[in-house]
Design an enzyme around this catalytic site. Structure first.
Site, PDB file in Angstrom:
ATOM      1  N   LYS A 107     -14.755   6.326 102.286  1.00  0.00           N
ATOM      2  CA  LYS A 107     -15.671   7.147 103.090  1.00  0.00           C
ATOM      3  C   LYS A 107     -15.527   6.694 104.528  1.00  0.00           C
ATOM      4  O   LYS A 107     -15.121   5.562 104.794  1.00  0.00           O
ATOM      5  CB  LYS A 107     -17.124   6.925 102.626  1.00  0.00           C
ATOM      6  CG  LYS A 107     -18.065   8.040 102.995  1.00  0.00           C
ATOM      7  CD  LYS A 107     -17.931   9.223 102.054  1.00  0.00           C
ATOM      8  CE  LYS A 107     -18.911  10.312 102.334  1.00  0.00           C
ATOM      9  NZ  LYS A 107     -18.932  11.306 101.243  1.00  0.00           N
TER      10      LYS A 107
ATOM     11  N   ASP B  98     -17.758  15.990 105.652  1.00  0.00           N
ATOM     12  CA  ASP B  98     -19.006  15.548 105.033  1.00  0.00           C
ATOM     13  C   ASP B  98     -20.123  16.001 105.980  1.00  0.00           C
ATOM     14  O   ASP B  98     -19.887  16.873 106.831  1.00  0.00           O
ATOM     15  CB  ASP B  98     -18.969  14.013 104.850  1.00  0.00           C
ATOM     16  CG  ASP B  98     -20.073  13.493 103.949  1.00  0.00           C
ATOM     17  OD1 ASP B  98     -20.008  13.710 102.741  1.00  0.00           O
ATOM     18  OD2 ASP B  98     -21.033  12.873 104.461  1.00  0.00           O
TER      19      ASP B  98
END
Ligand code: NAD
Length: 377
Positions: A67, A107
């Site tokens: 991430k 995201d």
């Protein structure tokens, strides 16, 4: 951790903090989104990276977990400043990413335009076009058909399987959807297209209810024009809280985390909860819902459609062969159905909730990979 100096529109240079955490690559290259939010920090990014490892493992994808993010409020930057930020952040993390190594995606706070800038910056530095370095790109530059609807569609495939377990078909089911954004809107559209009665939907502006079923095709057109569901005609207007307590077959929370908690779980009447959002049900609520016989399809499985089609996009990019939307949808259905069956069977065998079953089967696959590679015993 990287520093990201950005030339702002007023000529000043501002320095932002950027992160990329690579958690586990036992199953394949790292994969996970890039978040632009003012609260992003290293521990949040690290936690989200580990969740990606578990999600990719559960869905049987040949990918590890990662991430990334930048601590910035993207709404406070102009488009030019956002482009400068994205290009500089990409240059800073370029040594660590790549189509064979680590593949970012959008995201919270990032979108297909962000991915287009990342692709361009990375390709400029490599000297040739590297479409496989990011997913969630516009279709014109290597994105996949069906990516936009993928998470919502995955929610509906998971819903079909859960309904099957309680002896119902989606075409006879009633559904309430909390949130009408990227996940909730497409879940509503896909459910409606399969003949379900979507009796209620909500967004930050309020909730709509029609026991005969809302015309989702009309509502989506309305929202594309006006952004909010507020004032949609010829339906009842109820509160966001009331939507959660409707007597429906399926409740799909697709907005925020922690909305079903110890304080309100006893009021939930839905027979099935399909977690489109991340973490909408708290641990305490899980116990209350289980005691009522409610089936909760956990987020890691229910909202996995996005990363599955991200994986398909990467496969198409590195093989330079692009699929039809029908192909994408039928392959997605296969992945979600298989993952659902695996979790259901595990839950049944070990007499645990689907959430524990999902986590355990994900970890078992990882453990097998680590043992085979000699990294665990
Ligand atoms: P989004 O910003 O597109 O949509 C969020 C929606 O929730 C909006 O319609 C907003 O108005 C609504 N909302 C906000 N507050 C609300 C409230 N109090 N009551 C009812 N509705 C409210 O976001 P998204 O991409 O649809 O993501 C939603 C959730 O799904 C998040 O938890 C996200 O992490 C998760 N998720 C998204 C994806 C994806 O592919 N987009 C994939 C996996 C998980």
């Amino acid at each position: 951790m990287v520093s990201v100096p950005v030339k702002m529109d007023d000529g000043r240079v501002k320095v932002f903090s950027g992160y990329r955490v690579q958690h586990n690559q036992m199953l394949g290259p790292f994969k996970g989104g890039i978040r632009y939010h003012h609260l992003v920090d290293l521990s949040e990014v690290a936690a989200l990276a580990s969740l990606m490892t578990f999600k990719n493992s559960l869905l049987n994808l040949p990918l590890g977990g990662a991430k990334g993010g930048v601590q910035v409020d993207p709404n406070k930057l102009s488009k030019a400043e956002l482009e400068n930020l994205t290009r500089r952040f990409t240059s800073e993390i370029a040594p660590f990413i790549g189509p064979d190594r680590d593949i970012p995606a959008p995201d919270v706070g990032t979108d297909s335009q962000t991915m287009a800038w990342m692709l361009d910056t990375y390709s400029l530095e490599s000297g040739f076009s590297q479409t496989g370095v990011v997913t969630g790109k516009p279709v014109e530059i290597g994105g996949s058909l069906g990516r936009e609807a993928a998470t919502g569609l995955g929610v509906i495939y998971a819903t079909e399987k859960a309904l099957e377990k309680i002896g119902k078909r989606i075409s006879d089911a009633t559904i309430a959807v909390q949130g009408f954004g990227k996940v909730g809107m497409y879940a509503s559209i896909e459910g409606y297209a399969k003949g379900a009665k979507v009796v209620a939907v909500s967004d930050v502006s309020g909730a709509l209810y029609d026991p005969k079923g809302i015309n989702i095709a009309e509502l989506s057109r309305y929202v594309r024009e006006r952004k909010m569901i507020k004032d949609f005609p010829e339906v009842q207007h109820i509160s966001n809280e009331e939507l959660l307590y409707l007597d429906v077959d399926v409740l799909a929370p697709c907005a925020l985390e922690g909305v079903i908690h110890a304080g309100n779980a006893k009021n939930v009447k839905a027979k099935v909860i399909v977690e489109g959002a991340n973490g909408p049900t708290t641990r305490e609520a899980d116990e209350v819902l289980a005691s009522k016989g409610c089936v909760v399809v956990p987020d890691i499985l229910a909202n996995g459609g996005g990363v599955v089609v991200s994986y398909f996009e990467w496969v198409q990019d590195i093989s330079w062969l692009f699929w039809s939307e029908d192909e994408v949808r039928s392959k997605l259905r296969e992945v979600i159905y298989k993952a659902f069956d695996k979790v259901w069977q595990f839950a049944d065998t070990h007499k645990v909730h689907m959430r524990s079953a999902a986590m355990a089967s994900s970890l078992l696959r990882l453990e097998r990979a680590m043992k085979l590679r000699g990294q665990a015993w």
